[in-house]
Design a protein around this motif. Structure first.
Motif, PDB file in Angstrom:
ATOM      1  N   GLN A  78       0.832  -1.205   0.000  1.00 52.50           N
ATOM      2  CA  GLN A  78       0.000   0.000   0.000  1.00 52.50           C
ATOM      3  C   GLN A  78       0.869   1.258   0.000  1.00 52.50           C
ATOM      4  O   GLN A  78       0.575   2.231  -0.712  1.00 52.50           O
ATOM      5  CB  GLN A  78      -0.924  -0.005   1.224  1.00 52.50           C
ATOM      6  CG  GLN A  78      -1.977   1.100   1.227  1.00 52.50           C
ATOM      7  CD  GLN A  78      -3.043   0.880   0.170  1.00 52.50           C
ATOM      8  OE1 GLN A  78      -3.543  -0.214   0.014  1.00 52.50           O
ATOM      9  NE2 GLN A  78      -3.394   1.925  -0.565  1.00 52.50           N
ATOM     10  N   LEU A  79       1.941   1.239   0.763  1.00 56.17           N
ATOM     11  CA  LEU A  79       2.862   2.383   0.779  1.00 56.17           C
ATOM     12  C   LEU A  79       3.484   2.619  -0.593  1.00 56.17           C
ATOM     13  O   LEU A  79       3.815   3.757  -0.934  1.00 56.17           O
ATOM     14  CB  LEU A  79       3.966   2.145   1.821  1.00 56.17           C
ATOM     15  CG  LEU A  79       3.572   2.342   3.291  1.00 56.17           C
ATOM     16  CD1 LEU A  79       4.614   1.720   4.214  1.00 56.17           C
ATOM     17  CD2 LEU A  79       3.391   3.828   3.603  1.00 56.17           C
TER      18      LEU A  79
ATOM     19  N   VAL B  42       0.203   3.907   7.250  1.00 56.04           N
ATOM     20  CA  VAL B  42      -0.578   3.898   6.023  1.00 56.04           C
ATOM     21  C   VAL B  42      -2.008   3.451   6.336  1.00 56.04           C
ATOM     22  O   VAL B  42      -2.237   2.584   7.179  1.00 56.04           O
ATOM     23  CB  VAL B  42       0.062   2.958   4.974  1.00 56.04           C
ATOM     24  CG1 VAL B  42       0.060   1.510   5.444  1.00 56.04           C
ATOM     25  CG2 VAL B  42      -0.635   3.090   3.633  1.00 56.04           C
TER      26      VAL B  42
END
Length: 301
Positions: free
Chosen positions: A20-21, A55
Motif C-alpha cells: 500500500q505504501l 498507512v
C-alpha cells in the motif's frame, strides 16, 4: 495490481502495508471482525530500522467484497489454507494469480486447484514480522522474497516487480522448490524442537543435545528432499540456523507460541509433511517423526 492479502496476521499486515505504501491497491481479508475494524479505523504502523511509517488500509470479510482481484497473497496458517482460498473464490477473475508464502509444504497444491498451475506462484520470505498489536508491526529492511512459477508460463516475474517496487527484495527462482524445502528444513528443526522443549532459540544454541538433534533433522530432511529430486543444501540451512542463534536468541518460535496460547500448531505442514513425504518415498525420518509426535502430544494436552 489489485491485490488481496488473505489473512491479516503479522505477515499479512507487513506485506499489505509495504504494498500500500508503494501505491498498490490492497485489500486485507480476515475472519476476525475485531481485526478488520481496527485496521479500517487506524491503518497500519510499520516500524523498521528506518523509523515508523503509517498507512491507511482497507480490510474486509471476503463475503462483503466484490472482485475480481489480480493477485491473491495467502498468509493464513496451513490448516486454514483451503477454507481461506474457498472464501475468496468469488473474487477470482480469469487472469487472477495466487501466491503462497506460507511456511511448510502442500499449500501450492491447494492453490493450483483454484488458480491452475499457470496462475499459481509459490515461495518463501525471511522478513520478520512481530505484531505488537493489531495495526502495529515491527519488522526490518533486511529480508527477501524468493518466488517461482509452478507453470511453464507463469506470473512470478510480474509479482516480483510489484514486490520490488514495495522494497520487498523479490527474486525469481528457476526451481523454487529448493528455497521452500530449505525453509521447511529450518522450521522443522527449530520449531519442532522449541515446541517440545519450551525453549527459545538462544537456549537451543547453548545445548549440545539440541544442536545434535537439529543436525539430525536437517540430515533427514535433506534425504527426503533428495528423494523428490531436490538438492537441499544442509550447509546453507545450517548457516541460517547459526544466524538465528546469533541474532535472534530471545525469539520464541511460532510453534511454541501457538502451543503456549492453546492454538493448533502447523506441525503437520512442516515437520509432519517431511515425515509423510519420506514415508511415501521409503526414506526413514526417526528423529523428526519423534519430535512431531511429541508436539502433537503437547497439543493434545
Amino acid at each position: 495490481m489489485k491485490t488481496a492479502i488473505v489473512g491479516a496476521g503479522a505477515m499479512g499486515q507487513l506485506f499489505g502495508a509495504r504494498l500500500q505504501l508503494a501505491g498498490e491497491d490492497v485489500t486485507l481479508f480476515d475472519t476476525q471482525q475485531r481485526t478488520i475494524d481496527a485496521l479500517n479505523s487506524s491503518g497500519i504502523s510499520l516500524e523498521t530500522e528506518k523509523g515508523t511509517e503509517h498507512v491507511s488500509v482497507k480490510a474486509r470479510r471476503a463475503e462483503d467484497e466484490r472482485g475480481p482481484f489480480d493477485l491473491f497473497v495467502v498468509f493464513t496458517k496451513g490448516f486454514h489454507t483451503r477454507s481461506a482460498v474457498e472464501s475468496v473464490q468469488h473474487l477470482l477473475g480469469p487472469g487472477s494469480v495466487g501466491l503462497t508464502l506460507q511456511n511448510g509444504l502442500g499449500h501450492a497444491k491447494i492453490l493450483m486447484e483454484f488458480f491452475g498451475p499457470e496462475h499459481t506462484v509459490a515461495g518463501v520470505t525471511d522478513f520478520p514480522a512481530d505484531l505488537e498489536a493489531v495495526g502495529r508491526v515491527k519488522s526490518s529492511e533486511r529480508g527477501s522474497v524468493r518466488i517461482g512459477s509452478l507453470g511453464p508460463q507463469g506470473h512470478a516475474d510480474e509479482v516480483a516487480q510489484a514486490f520490488n517496487r514495495a522494497g520487498l527484495n523479490a527474486k525469481v527462482e528457476s526451481d523454487v522448490r529448493i528455497p521452500i524445502w530449505e525453509k521447511v528444513a529450518f522450521n522443522a528443526a527449530l520449531n519442532s524442537l522449541s515446541a517440545v522443549t519450551g525453549k527459545v532459540v538462544g537456549d537451543l544454541a547453548k545445548s549440545p543435545d539440541a544442536r545434535a538433534l537439529i543436525s539430525a533433522v536437517l540430515a533427514e530432511t535433506r534425504s527426503v528432499a533428495a528423494s523428490e529430486g531436490i538438492d537441499l543444501s544442509v550447509e546453507r540451512v545450517g548457516g541460517a540456523v547459526e544466524s538465528a542463534f546469533a541474532n535472534h536468541a530471545a525469539h520464541k518460535t511460532s510453534m511454541l507460541a501457538d502451543l503456549e496460547a492453546g492454538r493448533p500448531t502447523e506441525v503437520d505442514f512442516i515437520g509432519g509433511a517431511v515425515v509423510e513425504t519420506g514415508r511415501e518415498s521409503g526414506v526413514p525420518t526417526p528423529v523428526l517423526e519423534t519430535l512431531c509426535r511429541l508436539v502433537r502430544i503437547r497439543t493434545a494436552n
